[in-house]
Design a protein around this motif. Structure first.
Motif, mmCIF file in Angstrom:
data_model
loop_
_atom_site.group_PDB
_atom_site.id
_atom_site.type_symbol
_atom_site.label_atom_id
_atom_site.label_comp_id
_atom_site.label_asym_id
_atom_site.label_seq_id
_atom_site.Cartn_x
_atom_site.Cartn_y
_atom_site.Cartn_z
ATOM 1 N N VAL A 62 0.883 -1.240 -0.183
ATOM 2 C CA VAL A 62 0.071 -0.030 0.002
ATOM 3 C C VAL A 62 0.789 1.049 0.154
ATOM 4 C CG1 VAL A 62 -1.805 1.304 1.398
ATOM 5 C CG2 VAL A 62 -1.900 -1.108 1.251
ATOM 6 N N LYS A 63 0.669 2.205 -0.850
ATOM 7 C CA LYS A 63 1.596 3.476 -1.123
ATOM 8 C C LYS A 63 0.631 4.738 -1.140
ATOM 9 C CE LYS A 63 5.403 2.650 -2.006
ATOM 10 N NZ LYS A 63 6.793 2.762 -1.084
ATOM 11 N N ARG A 64 1.173 5.708 -0.910
ATOM 12 C CA ARG A 64 0.367 6.999 -0.989
ATOM 13 C C ARG A 64 1.380 7.819 -2.134
ATOM 14 N NH1 ARG A 64 -3.055 8.117 3.359
ATOM 15 N NH2 ARG A 64 -3.110 6.725 4.844
ATOM 16 N N PHE A 65 0.493 8.673 -2.910
ATOM 17 C CA PHE A 65 0.790 9.459 -3.802
ATOM 18 C C PHE A 65 -0.154 10.629 -3.753
ATOM 19 C CE2 PHE A 65 1.588 11.137 -7.959
ATOM 20 C CZ PHE A 65 2.769 11.536 -7.966
ATOM 21 N N LYS A 66 0.900 11.962 -3.481
ATOM 22 C CA LYS A 66 -0.191 13.192 -3.031
ATOM 23 C C LYS A 66 -1.357 12.885 -2.372
ATOM 24 C CE LYS A 66 1.885 15.328 -7.130
ATOM 25 N NZ LYS A 66 1.610 15.927 -8.551
ATOM 26 N N GLY A 67 -1.315 12.224 -1.270
ATOM 27 C CA GLY A 67 -2.371 12.131 -0.421
ATOM 28 C C GLY A 67 -3.411 11.075 -0.593
ATOM 29 N N LYS A 68 -3.144 10.476 -1.833
ATOM 30 C CA LYS A 68 -4.100 9.456 -2.399
ATOM 31 C C LYS A 68 -3.596 7.908 -2.141
ATOM 32 C CE LYS A 68 -6.263 12.262 -5.695
ATOM 33 N NZ LYS A 68 -7.423 12.525 -6.211
ATOM 34 N N VAL A 69 -4.331 7.178 -1.451
ATOM 35 C CA VAL A 69 -3.816 5.750 -1.128
ATOM 36 C C VAL A 69 -4.123 4.919 -2.456
ATOM 37 C CG1 VAL A 69 -4.365 3.879 0.314
ATOM 38 C CG2 VAL A 69 -4.698 6.148 1.003
ATOM 39 N N GLY A 70 -3.239 4.006 -2.811
ATOM 40 C CA GLY A 70 -3.261 3.168 -3.716
ATOM 41 C C GLY A 70 -2.555 1.818 -3.289
ATOM 42 N N SER A 71 -2.235 0.975 -4.138
ATOM 43 C CA SER A 71 -1.367 -0.495 -3.986
ATOM 44 C C SER A 71 -0.764 -0.799 -5.087
ATOM 45 C CB SER A 71 -2.351 -1.349 -3.277
ATOM 46 O OG SER A 71 -3.083 -1.797 -3.942
ATOM 47 N N ARG A 72 0.199 -1.340 -5.026
ATOM 48 C CA ARG A 72 0.884 -2.413 -6.064
ATOM 49 C C ARG A 72 0.266 -3.306 -6.298
ATOM 50 N NH1 ARG A 72 7.193 -1.111 -4.318
ATOM 51 N NH2 ARG A 72 7.029 1.088 -4.621
ATOM 52 N N ASN A 73 0.496 -3.967 -7.710
ATOM 53 C CA ASN A 73 -0.134 -5.335 -7.865
ATOM 54 C C ASN A 73 0.184 -6.360 -7.303
ATOM 55 O OD1 ASN A 73 -1.452 -3.677 -9.829
ATOM 56 N ND2 ASN A 73 -0.018 -4.251 -11.525
ATOM 57 N N ASP A 74 -0.651 -7.249 -6.734
ATOM 58 C CA ASP A 74 -0.217 -8.728 -6.287
ATOM 59 C C ASP A 74 0.554 -9.376 -7.327
ATOM 60 O OD1 ASP A 74 -1.613 -7.587 -4.352
ATOM 61 O OD2 ASP A 74 -3.345 -9.018 -4.525
ATOM 62 N N TYR A 75 1.379 -10.465 -6.912
ATOM 63 C CA TYR A 75 2.107 -11.374 -7.624
ATOM 64 C C TYR A 75 2.448 -12.528 -6.861
ATOM 65 C CZ TYR A 75 6.265 -9.232 -5.503
ATOM 66 O OH TYR A 75 7.274 -8.910 -4.720
ATOM 67 N N LYS A 76 3.020 -13.471 -7.767
ATOM 68 C CA LYS A 76 3.644 -14.689 -7.118
ATOM 69 C C LYS A 76 4.894 -14.684 -7.697
ATOM 70 C CE LYS A 76 -0.045 -18.026 -6.507
ATOM 71 N NZ LYS A 76 -0.692 -19.387 -7.006
ATOM 72 N N LYS A 77 5.734 -15.394 -6.508
ATOM 73 C CA LYS A 77 7.324 -15.668 -6.673
ATOM 74 C C LYS A 77 7.260 -17.179 -6.660
ATOM 75 C CE LYS A 77 9.626 -13.525 -3.859
ATOM 76 N NZ LYS A 77 10.758 -12.488 -3.031
#
Length: 93
Positions: A62-77
């Motif tokens: 979960v990341k914030r950019f200019k006050g907006k919350v977003g998230s990176r994509n899920d993946y498998k290793k």
């Protein structure tokens, strides 16, 4: 049917390069990939029959950019143990 486009990348980090000495390759894929599908892809496209495949599900950070919350994509290793002398780098060259 196995599709090679589900493989996002082969990870090259300090940790994964250390595992490479033991013939282990780390592959990042889409979250829907299964062990059996990955084995099929490695056999069909690379001609390699892996000895062992271990999977790890990674949740997007979960990341914030200019006050907006977003998230990176899920993946498998996937940690793939290759037969001795086999490599994904020199295949298809």
């Amino acid at each position: 049917m196995a599709d090679i486009t589900d493989i996002k990348t082969i990870l090259y980090t300090e940790k994964t390069l250390g595992l490479g000495e033991d013939d282990v390759v780390v592959i990042q894929t889409s979250p829907s990939m299964t062990k059996n599908r990955l084995k099929e892809i490695l056999k069909e496209y690379f001609g390699i029959n892996p000895l062992r495949v271990n999977s790890l599900r990674m949740s997007g950070k979960v990341k914030r950019f200019k006050g907006k919350v977003g998230s990176r994509n899920d993946y498998k290793k996937f940690y793939v143990k290759l037969p001795e002398g086999a490599s994904l780098e020199n295949v298809g060259a």
